[in-house]
Design a protein around this motif. Structure first.
Motif, PDB file in Angstrom:
ATOM      1  N   GLU A  14      37.073  36.232  45.453  1.00 45.34           N
ATOM      2  CA  GLU A  14      37.431  34.918  45.008  1.00 45.34           C
ATOM      3  C   GLU A  14      37.899  34.717  43.440  1.00 45.34           C
ATOM      4  O   GLU A  14      38.686  33.825  43.282  1.00 45.34           O
ATOM      5  CB  GLU A  14      36.292  33.902  45.251  1.00 45.34           C
ATOM      6  N   ARG A  15      37.228  35.304  42.773  1.00 40.37           N
ATOM      7  CA  ARG A  15      37.471  35.328  41.281  1.00 40.37           C
ATOM      8  C   ARG A  15      39.117  35.957  40.993  1.00 40.37           C
ATOM      9  O   ARG A  15      39.722  35.476  40.250  1.00 40.37           O
ATOM     10  CB  ARG A  15      36.593  35.989  40.351  1.00 40.37           C
ATOM     11  N   ASP A  16      39.308  37.081  41.894  1.00 37.26           N
ATOM     12  CA  ASP A  16      40.627  37.877  41.295  1.00 37.26           C
ATOM     13  C   ASP A  16      41.748  36.981  42.002  1.00 37.26           C
ATOM     14  O   ASP A  16      42.911  36.566  41.276  1.00 37.26           O
ATOM     15  CB  ASP A  16      40.629  39.147  42.184  1.00 37.26           C
ATOM     16  N   VAL A  17      41.882  36.562  43.144  1.00 35.69           N
ATOM     17  CA  VAL A  17      42.552  35.627  43.745  1.00 35.69           C
ATOM     18  C   VAL A  17      43.003  34.308  42.890  1.00 35.69           C
ATOM     19  O   VAL A  17      44.059  33.958  42.677  1.00 35.69           O
ATOM     20  CB  VAL A  17      42.575  35.359  45.041  1.00 35.69           C
ATOM     21  N   GLY A  18      41.830  33.697  42.536  1.00 38.78           N
ATOM     22  CA  GLY A  18      41.781  32.606  41.650  1.00 38.78           C
ATOM     23  C   GLY A  18      42.654  32.547  40.494  1.00 38.78           C
ATOM     24  O   GLY A  18      43.067  31.448  40.005  1.00 38.78           O
TER      25      GLY A  18
END
Length: 239
Positions: A14-18
């Motif tokens: 979630e954090r990486d794609v965001g």
């Protein structure tokens, strides 16, 4: 405001794609044959889980996601993006599995993502309801893995097991049912003791403690490899 210290696979995805530039390639296909409106993954993800949206529209988006993931041979980000799109459908099942079986959360999430990525490679343009195929494959693998691992869970304190069944005053009952032969176990032996008496004791130790070692050994010498009895443990109320 403080955030949770947990940083599992789902949270990292979630954090990486965001934190990346929005991926491109998705279009809203309304079935008219005309080029659809371009969508970012953030715009597409709510549609994937919106039951009020037409099923063909949601299926077309899942097909596009699978195709873009399969074409990600140069690290364009869509393999990770496909995982990101699946997170809302996986989180609730992951929480349920962890809560029910006490399985490590990282293990559940890893099992789900492995199965999901494997299923992504099998999606073809004619695959019906691809979203259900993908999510069901991931969740089923995680459920089966948790069920198989549950009997192997190490319990340091037998009270934990007893308390988890909401029966703090339970007794443990052992039964040995043997074959009716003169040098075997000829009758059922039933012994009931308080749960705290058997803390940390394995079945072999129970046999020695209750004087069954000699009887079992004698029966085993009669014919090697034949079953001489069964020993089962289960909680039993004091009444």
């Amino acid at each position: 405001m403080t955030s949770s210290s947990y940083s599992g696979l789902f949270a990292r995805v979630e954090r990486d794609v965001g934190g990346r530039e929005p991926l491109t390639g998705l279009r809203l296909d309304d079935g008219s044959g005309a080029p659809g409106t371009a969508l970012t993954p953030a715009e597409a993800r709510p549609v994937l889980y919106d039951r009020s949206a037409p099923a063909p529209v949601r299926a077309a988006l899942w097909h596009q996601i699978a195709a873009l993931s399969q074409q990600d041979t140069d690290g364009n980000g869509w393999r990770l993006g496909a995982v990101w799109c699946a997170l809302p459908g996986l989180r609730r099942q992951a929480f349920t599995i962890v809560h029910r079986f006490g399985t490590d959360r990282d293990d559940v999430e890893a099992e789900m993502l492995t199965a999901y990525l494997e299923a992504l490679r099998t999606i073809e343009p004619r695959t019906p309801d691809p979203g259900s195929v993908l999510l069901r494959s991931a969740c089923t693998r995680a459920w089966n893995s948790a069920r198989q691992a549950r009997p192997e869970r190490t319990v340091e304190d037998i009270r934990y097991t007893v308390d988890s069944r909401q029966d703090r005053g339970a007794l443990w009952q052992a039964e040995v049912a043997g074959r009716d032969r003169p040098d075997g176990l000829a009758a059922t032996v039933r012994i009931t003791v308080p749960a705290d008496r058997v803390e940390g004791v394995r079945i072999g130790a129970l046999a020695r403690e209750w004087g069954l070692t000699g009887a079992v050994a004698a029966a085993c010498r009669f014919q090697h490899g034949r079953r001489v009895g069964t020993l089962s443990l289960r909680p039993r109320s004091r009444g």
